[in-house]
Structure formats: structure tokens, C-alpha cells
Scaffold this motif. Structure first.
Motif: not given
Length: 360
Positions: A143, A164, A356
């Protein structure tokens, strides 16, 4: 879940990226998430520290800086030694040394998160040599955190990896005053390092077109020759009684300046984000900033909602924006503070980052 944040420096070294690393590290440790930091020292010796919340800070010896990059070969060795202890490597870029260290490490089974604070803009010649390594890490990352939606769209490097990318705005811990400021103040405030890319000369020139009761206060220190250049400009325009270079101020004193101001102007010629805009918004100040690309500053400041966005290098446009602010002051002030509380607090940054981590 064990996190290693990885970047150039860490407090007490001052800087926006360093503060983000510290806030994330402390915030995660307070939530009982293991988070440590590997970074370069500012001197040529190795050092380990432990934060009040129990995080380990590993500072590798530096041989000095070249093109804003700390040259620390020990970082390569130390990352190889540490990497097996962590599940996620959160690397803060731009930092060619850290990128090289990760490339040479055993990262195969690790989740890699890039925190993309800025493109490399000033060292364009040296960037040509770094581009293959930069392309590698962008491809390798699981990411990519960008600090604004606008930067994802405008960075030529992030555009290729949009799927991403996730936007996590930098957040700060800044007390919001009550009540909101009023337009009765005659102080136009600006805060930043005294370097040419901040464009302070254009703010100074805007005083020529402002009503004479307005004062401009510029807070910050920087390059002595640029400070002298600014003061010479103030003197030549006979603005000594209206424009003031006030030097650096402590964070505590700075809060008072925000509370006493009418509005805030950031006249930058280059700005990847603009944390001072957040401090001004938290204080309820309407904003004026410049339209730049790639940049998040004119995403933080929403044109005609929290203030006005003007072209760079345009003193008259700055003046017009300041005068427009006076016409709709209360609405702009309220929307500025509401936008800060909705998107730009430290707590929101930590919570979204933690989400995340779990997602990868």
C-alpha cells in the motif's frame, strides 16, 4: 502485529516527517500495538533510545548528508538484523538511503507500506540515478499512503500506482480556541522557514495594495541571506511599520499569534502539504494559499469554502483574497475549523493508519 517505522530521522530532530513518525509511534504504542523506529542519527555514532511509551528507537551512525540524504551504511546492516522481528515495514519517503537498505534486506515475507510525503523535486539530476530504485519500491509496496487525494492525481509517480494508494491526511494535535477569531484583528499572519520557495516576498508586496491599517506578521527563521533580502525589500518599499519579520517562536507562543490574527497566508512556490495551514484552521483562521502541482495545500484549503486559492507570485491576488475574506469572514472561519476537526486531527490519522495495517 509488529510495526517498524523506517525513515531518515526522528525527534528531537525537527521536521514534518519526523513529527508524523513520532505521532504514529506514540499513538500506536498507547493502543498497545508494537511499533518501533529505525532511522539515521544526526551524528556518526549508533544510539538506541526507548520512548516513554516503550518504543525502541534505533539510530544508525551517519557519515553526513548529501543532497538532503543521510549517508548511513549501518542502516543496511541494522535493518537486516531487525527485519525478522516485524510484520509490517512502514517506510517514509523520500529517503534514498532507507530505500536502498530495504532493497538489500530479506523483505520477501514482509508487508511494505510506503508513506509518500513528497516527490523528489529539487535534486532532479540525482533523481535520475535513484529512479530505478524508486520504481522498485513503488512496485514492491503493498500500500502507498499519500497525504492528500490531490497528490495522488498530480504526482507522475503515484498516478501509475493509484490502485495501491490510500489518502491519509497528516493530522496534528492542536487546541482549537473558543470563541472563534473575528475580523476585528488587523494582523495577517504567515508562518514558515525563511527560504525562497516559501514566496514571502510576494506576501510582503501585497501590503502595497492593502488598506494601511493591516499589518503582516511573518514568523520563522531560515537562511540569513534570504532574511536580509526580505528585510531589504520591506525597507525599500517603506513598509517597516506594517510588515514585520518576527523570527522563530515556540509552539506555545505561536498559538497566541494564531489566536490574535485575522487570517493566514501561505504564499509558497512549492509545498507538498503545509502543516501550518492545519494549525491556522484549528485556530479558526480563514486561509489564503497558492495553487501548486503536485501539492496538497490547495486541497487542505478549499477555495471559497475555507478561504481562497490564488496563483503563485501574485501580490495583488493575495490582497484581493484577504479583502474577500473580510466580506464573508464568519462563514469561512467556521468552515475552516470544522474541516480541521473532520479531517486533520492526530487521532484520525492514527486510527486510519491502524485500520490500513489490519487490512494488509
Amino acid at each position: 502485529m509488529r510495526i517498524l517505522q523506517f525513515g531518515k530521522f526522528y525527534p528531537p530532530v525537527l521536521g514534518g516527517i519526523e513529527k508524523v513518525m513520532q505521532d504514529l509511534c506514540d499513538g500506536l504504542r498507547q493502543r498497545e500495538i508494537i511499533c518501533d523506529v529505525l532511522c539515521s542519527n544526526s551524528t556518526n555514532h549508533y544510539q538506541e533510545d526507548t520512548t516513554p511509551y516503550g518504543a525502541k528507537i534505533y539510530r544508525t551512525a551517519s557519515l553526513g548528508k548529501i543532497a538532503s540524504t543521510s549517508i548511513s551504511p549501518q542502516m543496511i546492516i541494522k535493518l537486516k538484523e531487525l527485519i525478522d522481528n516485524y510484520d509490517i515495514i512502514h517506510i517514509h519517503l523520500p529517503d534514498p538511503m532507507a530505500t536502498l537498505a530495504l532493497f538489500l534486506s530479506n523483505h520477501k515475507n514482509k508487508k511494505i507500506i510506503i508513506h509518500w510525503h513528497s516527490d523528489i523535486i529539487n535534486q532532479k539530476f540525482l533523481l535520475n540515478f535513484f529512479l530505478p530504485l524508486q520504481s522498485w519500491i513503488l512496485n514492491r509496496a503493498d500500500k502507498i499512503i499519500a497525504t492528500s487525494e490531490k497528490y495522488i492525481l498530480e504526482s507522475p509517480y503515484l498516478q501509475r500506482h493509484k490502485k495501491k494508494c490510500v489518502c491519509i491526511p497528516i493530522g496534528i494535535d492542536f487546541p482549537t480556541p473558543t470563541p472563534l477569531p473575528t475580523k476585528q484583528s488587523n494582523i495577517i499572519l504567515s508562518v514558515g522557514r525563511l527560504v525562497p520557495l516559501k514566496g514571502f516576498e510576494y506576501l510582503i508586496k501585497s501590503a502595497l495594495y492593502l488598506p494601511k491599517h493591516f499589518q503582516i506578521h511573518i514568523i520563522g527563521d531560515g537562511k540569513p541571506h534570504y532574511k536580509l533580502q526580505l528585510q531589504t525589500l520591506i525597507n525599500s518599499l517603506k513598509l517597516q511599520d506594517r510588515v514585520f519579520l518576527l523570527g522563530a517562536k515556540s509552539q506555545e507562543k505561536l498559538k497566541t499569534f494564531y489566536q490574535q490574527a485575522n487570517c493566514f497566508v501561505l504564499p509558497s512556490l512549492q509545498e507538498s502539504y503545509g502543516i501550518v495551514l492545519l494549525e491556522a484552521m484549528a485556530s479558526g483562521l480563514p486561509l489564503v494559499c497558492t495553487k501548486l502541482s503536485p501539492s496538497g495545500s490547495d486541497w487542505i484549503n478549499q477555495d471559497r469554502r475555507t478561504g481562497f486559492v490564488v496563483p503563485p507570485k501574485d501580490p495583488q491576488a493575495i490582497t484581493q483574497a484577504i479583502l474577500k475574506i473580510q466580506e464573508e469572514y464568519e462563514g469561512l472561519s467556521e468552515k475552516a475549523r470544522n474541516r480541521f476537526q473532520s479531517f486533520f486531527t492526530k487521532e484520525k490519522m492514527i486510527e486510519i493508519t491502524l485500520s490500513l495495517y489490519y487490512s494488509v
